[in-house]
Design a protein around this motif. Sequence first.
Motif, PDB file in Angstrom:
ATOM      1  N   GLN A   1       0.816  -1.210   0.000  1.00  0.00           N
ATOM      2  CA  GLN A   1       0.000   0.000   0.000  1.00  0.00           C
ATOM      3  C   GLN A   1       0.850   1.261   0.000  1.00  0.00           C
ATOM      4  O   GLN A   1       0.503   2.257  -0.646  1.00  0.00           O
ATOM      5  N   LYS A   2       1.968   1.216   0.705  1.00  0.00           N
ATOM      6  CA  LYS A   2       2.849   2.386   0.783  1.00  0.00           C
ATOM      7  C   LYS A   2       3.810   2.466  -0.398  1.00  0.00           C
ATOM      8  O   LYS A   2       4.627   3.389  -0.467  1.00  0.00           O
ATOM      9  N   GLN A   3       3.734   1.492  -1.316  1.00  0.00           N
ATOM     10  CA  GLN A   3       4.646   1.457  -2.473  1.00  0.00           C
ATOM     11  C   GLN A   3       6.101   1.432  -2.011  1.00  0.00           C
ATOM     12  O   GLN A   3       6.979   2.072  -2.604  1.00  0.00           O
ATOM     13  N   ASP A   4       6.363   0.695  -0.936  1.00  0.00           N
ATOM     14  CA  ASP A   4       7.702   0.580  -0.344  1.00  0.00           C
ATOM     15  C   ASP A   4       8.497  -0.479  -1.116  1.00  0.00           C
ATOM     16  O   ASP A   4       8.408  -1.678  -0.842  1.00  0.00           O
ATOM     17  N   VAL A   5       9.255  -0.023  -2.101  1.00  0.00           N
ATOM     18  CA  VAL A   5       9.947  -0.936  -3.023  1.00  0.00           C
ATOM     19  C   VAL A   5      10.928  -1.841  -2.272  1.00  0.00           C
ATOM     20  O   VAL A   5      10.951  -3.065  -2.484  1.00  0.00           O
ATOM     21  N   LYS A   6      11.752  -1.275  -1.411  1.00  0.00           N
ATOM     22  CA  LYS A   6      12.791  -2.071  -0.753  1.00  0.00           C
ATOM     23  C   LYS A   6      12.210  -3.151   0.151  1.00  0.00           C
ATOM     24  O   LYS A   6      12.684  -4.292   0.173  1.00  0.00           O
ATOM     25  N   THR A   7      11.174  -2.777   0.932  1.00  0.00           N
ATOM     26  CA  THR A   7      10.564  -3.766   1.826  1.00  0.00           C
ATOM     27  C   THR A   7       9.887  -4.879   1.033  1.00  0.00           C
ATOM     28  O   THR A   7      10.038  -6.066   1.343  1.00  0.00           O
ATOM     29  N   VAL A   8       9.136  -4.496   0.003  1.00  0.00           N
ATOM     30  CA  VAL A   8       8.454  -5.511  -0.817  1.00  0.00           C
ATOM     31  C   VAL A   8       9.465  -6.402  -1.525  1.00  0.00           C
ATOM     32  O   VAL A   8       9.291  -7.616  -1.606  1.00  0.00           O
ATOM     33  N   LYS A   9      10.543  -5.804  -2.017  1.00  0.00           N
ATOM     34  CA  LYS A   9      11.587  -6.594  -2.666  1.00  0.00           C
ATOM     35  C   LYS A   9      12.149  -7.640  -1.708  1.00  0.00           C
ATOM     36  O   LYS A   9      12.333  -8.817  -2.070  1.00  0.00           O
ATOM     37  N   LYS A  10      12.428  -7.234  -0.447  1.00  0.00           N
ATOM     38  CA  LYS A  10      12.975  -8.159   0.547  1.00  0.00           C
ATOM     39  C   LYS A  10      11.997  -9.300   0.830  1.00  0.00           C
ATOM     40  O   LYS A  10      12.379 -10.469   0.863  1.00  0.00           O
ATOM     41  N   ILE A  11      10.721  -8.953   1.013  1.00  0.00           N
ATOM     42  CA  ILE A  11       9.713  -9.972   1.309  1.00  0.00           C
ATOM     43  C   ILE A  11       9.525 -10.911   0.131  1.00  0.00           C
ATOM     44  O   ILE A  11       9.463 -12.141   0.283  1.00  0.00           O
ATOM     45  N   VAL A  12       9.426 -10.329  -1.064  1.00  0.00           N
ATOM     46  CA  VAL A  12       9.196 -11.137  -2.272  1.00  0.00           C
ATOM     47  C   VAL A  12      10.349 -12.109  -2.505  1.00  0.00           C
ATOM     48  O   VAL A  12      10.140 -13.305  -2.733  1.00  0.00           O
ATOM     49  N   ASN A  13      11.567 -11.621  -2.447  1.00  0.00           N
ATOM     50  CA  ASN A  13      12.717 -12.491  -2.725  1.00  0.00           C
ATOM     51  C   ASN A  13      12.931 -13.540  -1.634  1.00  0.00           C
ATOM     52  O   ASN A  13      13.459 -14.622  -1.901  1.00  0.00           O
ATOM     53  N   GLU A  14      12.495 -13.234  -0.410  1.00  0.00           N
ATOM     54  CA  GLU A  14      12.621 -14.210   0.673  1.00  0.00           C
ATOM     55  C   GLU A  14      11.697 -15.391   0.427  1.00  0.00           C
ATOM     56  O   GLU A  14      11.997 -16.523   0.795  1.00  0.00           O
ATOM     57  N   GLY A  15      10.554 -15.124  -0.224  1.00  0.00           N
ATOM     58  CA  GLY A  15       9.590 -16.192  -0.447  1.00  0.00           C
ATOM     59  C   GLY A  15       9.673 -16.842  -1.807  1.00  0.00           C
ATOM     60  O   GLY A  15       8.917 -17.768  -2.115  1.00  0.00           O
TER      61      GLY A  15
ATOM     62  N   ILE B   1      11.477 -18.916  -5.034  1.00  0.00           N
ATOM     63  CA  ILE B   1      12.490 -19.906  -5.396  1.00  0.00           C
ATOM     64  C   ILE B   1      12.755 -19.874  -6.896  1.00  0.00           C
ATOM     65  O   ILE B   1      13.789 -20.323  -7.369  1.00  0.00           O
ATOM     66  N   GLU B   2      11.806 -19.310  -7.669  1.00  0.00           N
ATOM     67  CA  GLU B   2      11.957 -19.281  -9.126  1.00  0.00           C
ATOM     68  C   GLU B   2      12.772 -18.095  -9.625  1.00  0.00           C
ATOM     69  O   GLU B   2      13.471 -18.194 -10.622  1.00  0.00           O
ATOM     70  N   LEU B   3      12.647 -16.953  -8.974  1.00  0.00           N
ATOM     71  CA  LEU B   3      13.305 -15.753  -9.497  1.00  0.00           C
ATOM     72  C   LEU B   3      13.792 -14.865  -8.362  1.00  0.00           C
ATOM     73  O   LEU B   3      13.372 -15.019  -7.216  1.00  0.00           O
ATOM     74  N   LYS B   4      14.669 -13.973  -8.689  1.00  0.00           N
ATOM     75  CA  LYS B   4      15.121 -12.927  -7.786  1.00  0.00           C
ATOM     76  C   LYS B   4      14.801 -11.594  -8.446  1.00  0.00           C
ATOM     77  O   LYS B   4      15.403 -11.220  -9.452  1.00  0.00           O
ATOM     78  N   ALA B   5      13.837 -10.893  -7.884  1.00  0.00           N
ATOM     79  CA  ALA B   5      13.364  -9.661  -8.496  1.00  0.00           C
ATOM     80  C   ALA B   5      14.290  -8.499  -8.152  1.00  0.00           C
ATOM     81  O   ALA B   5      14.769  -8.389  -7.023  1.00  0.00           O
ATOM     82  N   ASN B   6      14.515  -7.632  -9.132  1.00  0.00           N
ATOM     83  CA  ASN B   6      15.267  -6.411  -8.859  1.00  0.00           C
ATOM     84  C   ASN B   6      14.275  -5.281  -8.560  1.00  0.00           C
ATOM     85  O   ASN B   6      13.059  -5.454  -8.649  1.00  0.00           O
ATOM     86  N   GLU B   7      14.806  -4.118  -8.212  1.00  0.00           N
ATOM     87  CA  GLU B   7      13.933  -3.021  -7.791  1.00  0.00           C
ATOM     88  C   GLU B   7      13.022  -2.544  -8.920  1.00  0.00           C
ATOM     89  O   GLU B   7      11.880  -2.159  -8.678  1.00  0.00           O
ATOM     90  N   LYS B   8      13.516  -2.590 -10.162  1.00  0.00           N
ATOM     91  CA  LYS B   8      12.689  -2.160 -11.288  1.00  0.00           C
ATOM     92  C   LYS B   8      11.491  -3.085 -11.451  1.00  0.00           C
ATOM     93  O   LYS B   8      10.350  -2.631 -11.677  1.00  0.00           O
ATOM     94  N   GLN B   9      11.714  -4.380 -11.329  1.00  0.00           N
ATOM     95  CA  GLN B   9      10.615  -5.331 -11.469  1.00  0.00           C
ATOM     96  C   GLN B   9       9.602  -5.171 -10.345  1.00  0.00           C
ATOM     97  O   GLN B   9       8.397  -5.247 -10.563  1.00  0.00           O
ATOM     98  N   VAL B  10      10.113  -4.962  -9.113  1.00  0.00           N
ATOM     99  CA  VAL B  10       9.212  -4.758  -7.980  1.00  0.00           C
ATOM    100  C   VAL B  10       8.399  -3.483  -8.164  1.00  0.00           C
ATOM    101  O   VAL B  10       7.203  -3.441  -7.873  1.00  0.00           O
ATOM    102  N   GLN B  11       9.043  -2.427  -8.651  1.00  0.00           N
ATOM    103  CA  GLN B  11       8.335  -1.168  -8.890  1.00  0.00           C
ATOM    104  C   GLN B  11       7.219  -1.362  -9.907  1.00  0.00           C
ATOM    105  O   GLN B  11       6.116  -0.811  -9.764  1.00  0.00           O
ATOM    106  N   GLN B  12       7.478  -2.148 -10.963  1.00  0.00           N
ATOM    107  CA  GLN B  12       6.444  -2.414 -11.957  1.00  0.00           C
ATOM    108  C   GLN B  12       5.284  -3.196 -11.340  1.00  0.00           C
ATOM    109  O   GLN B  12       4.115  -2.953 -11.649  1.00  0.00           O
ATOM    110  N   PHE B  13       5.617  -4.143 -10.465  1.00  0.00           N
ATOM    111  CA  PHE B  13       4.591  -4.909  -9.769  1.00  0.00           C
ATOM    112  C   PHE B  13       3.727  -3.989  -8.903  1.00  0.00           C
ATOM    113  O   PHE B  13       2.497  -4.062  -8.923  1.00  0.00           O
ATOM    114  N   LEU B  14       4.373  -3.089  -8.154  1.00  0.00           N
ATOM    115  CA  LEU B  14       3.646  -2.174  -7.282  1.00  0.00           C
ATOM    116  C   LEU B  14       2.791  -1.196  -8.091  1.00  0.00           C
ATOM    117  O   LEU B  14       1.664  -0.867  -7.704  1.00  0.00           O
TER     118      LEU B  14
END
Length: 465
Positions: free
Chosen positions: A90-104, A106-119
């Motif tokens: 909700q806060k569009q917090d790229v770094k926090t979402v990136k950390k959570i997403v990559n922790e969960g 196994i198929e990919l490691k998202a970079n900040e640009k990809q996370v930003q597009q997702f958000l």
Amino acid sequence: MSYCKNCGHKISEEQQFCPECGKQVEAESIPPMVGNEAPQPALKGMSRKTKMLTISAAAIAALTFGAYYMVNKTMTSPSAVVDNFIEAVQKQDVKTVKKIVNEGQIELKANEKQVQQFLTYVKDNPQVLASMSDELKEEVSLYETQGNTVQTDEVNSSYAQLKLDGKKWVLFDHYTIRVQPAYVEVTSNLEKADVYIDNQKVDTIKNADESQTVGPFLPGEHEMKLSTKGDYGTVEMKQTIESTDSDEAISADFDWGDHYVSLYSDYFDGTVFVNGKSTGKTVEELGYIGPVNLDGSVEVHAERKFGSKTKKTPAITLEGDIVEAELYFSMSDDFDDVSTEVDASDSIDEETDIEDAVRSHYNYITSDSFASAHDLFSSSRKSKVDLSDWKKGLQANISDNVTNIEVLDVDGNEARAYVEMTSYDDNNDGTHLVQEWEGYWSLVKEDGEWKLDSADLEKVDSRVE
């Protein structure tokens, strides 16, 4: 009954040593309890240091339990993990979402640009966040009621899934958020094209016209690009793809047909040039060029020798929706500049009259009508070429066959035509001398009729048949 003076443990009369601490029992016993006062043997017999240690241990235990409770409640519990993730989205917090997403993941490691597009995708599509939040909270309820016995397929998650992933800091269950990765089925009618998602190379097309799975990548809107290095530069095609919660697979079909341009010419034996560089092949041999970018960066023309001179067609710029490049030598102005503009219909009539004049001249020679052929010369040429002398040089001639004629330009009362002609002469021994000629006739208009003024013809072949 007596008590040990050292530790306060009960001792029977027959025991000489304390069964608890092993101290020898002394004869004097502890006085009995007075009134309602209860004996406090455990602390009374302790030293001050022992008492302090006991109290500290109890306090540490209480603090540890409280810390455990707070950490589990605010950081590691299923509800805490989900709430932190939804809040970060909700806060569009790229770094926090990136950390959570990559922790969960196994198929990919998202970079900040990809996370930003997702958000951005989630922000532009509020129903996605609502659906994702509802599904995750449903999974939280399952974990809280069923504990670690929850089956991962009990909730059909469209976008994200809560998963138990071992222990954290030994004591706590470790929960992660697994964002469901997206894949796309790509089909290309050109093989060996590199596949890019958001300008990051992810694969290469192996076989033309066969579906190929590409991914994974985070849900959202992405730019997919196929790039191939052809003979005429790097060519790219792009599409926008969007993953949804639909059961239908994402697909992208790349048809390179629009990046091929057919070639046509009035002389198919002309050599094709691309951006000024010879391809080494004729118009007929190539048939088309491609794949090429149609952004105006590519020009094509053809060259051909006419007699001793080389002629170029006008260059065609490949751009827009062009499907055919017409390489006409007849449209070239390489020889003379045309300074007078004429009406198109008048130009066609003039060209017909010029062709007729040239063909008629050689037809008259073939039919031995030398005077008529000579009469098609201009007055200037007649003054230089005597009919009787010219006629003698044609006695052995059997026929003159014009195989090709092309009017190159018309400027007022002057014109220029390219001619290809084959002559047949009698050798008086049963054989024929066959000679092929190429070159140019310059013509002038006299009294409204086109006349042959000067010739620049070369013999390009000679044989006996």
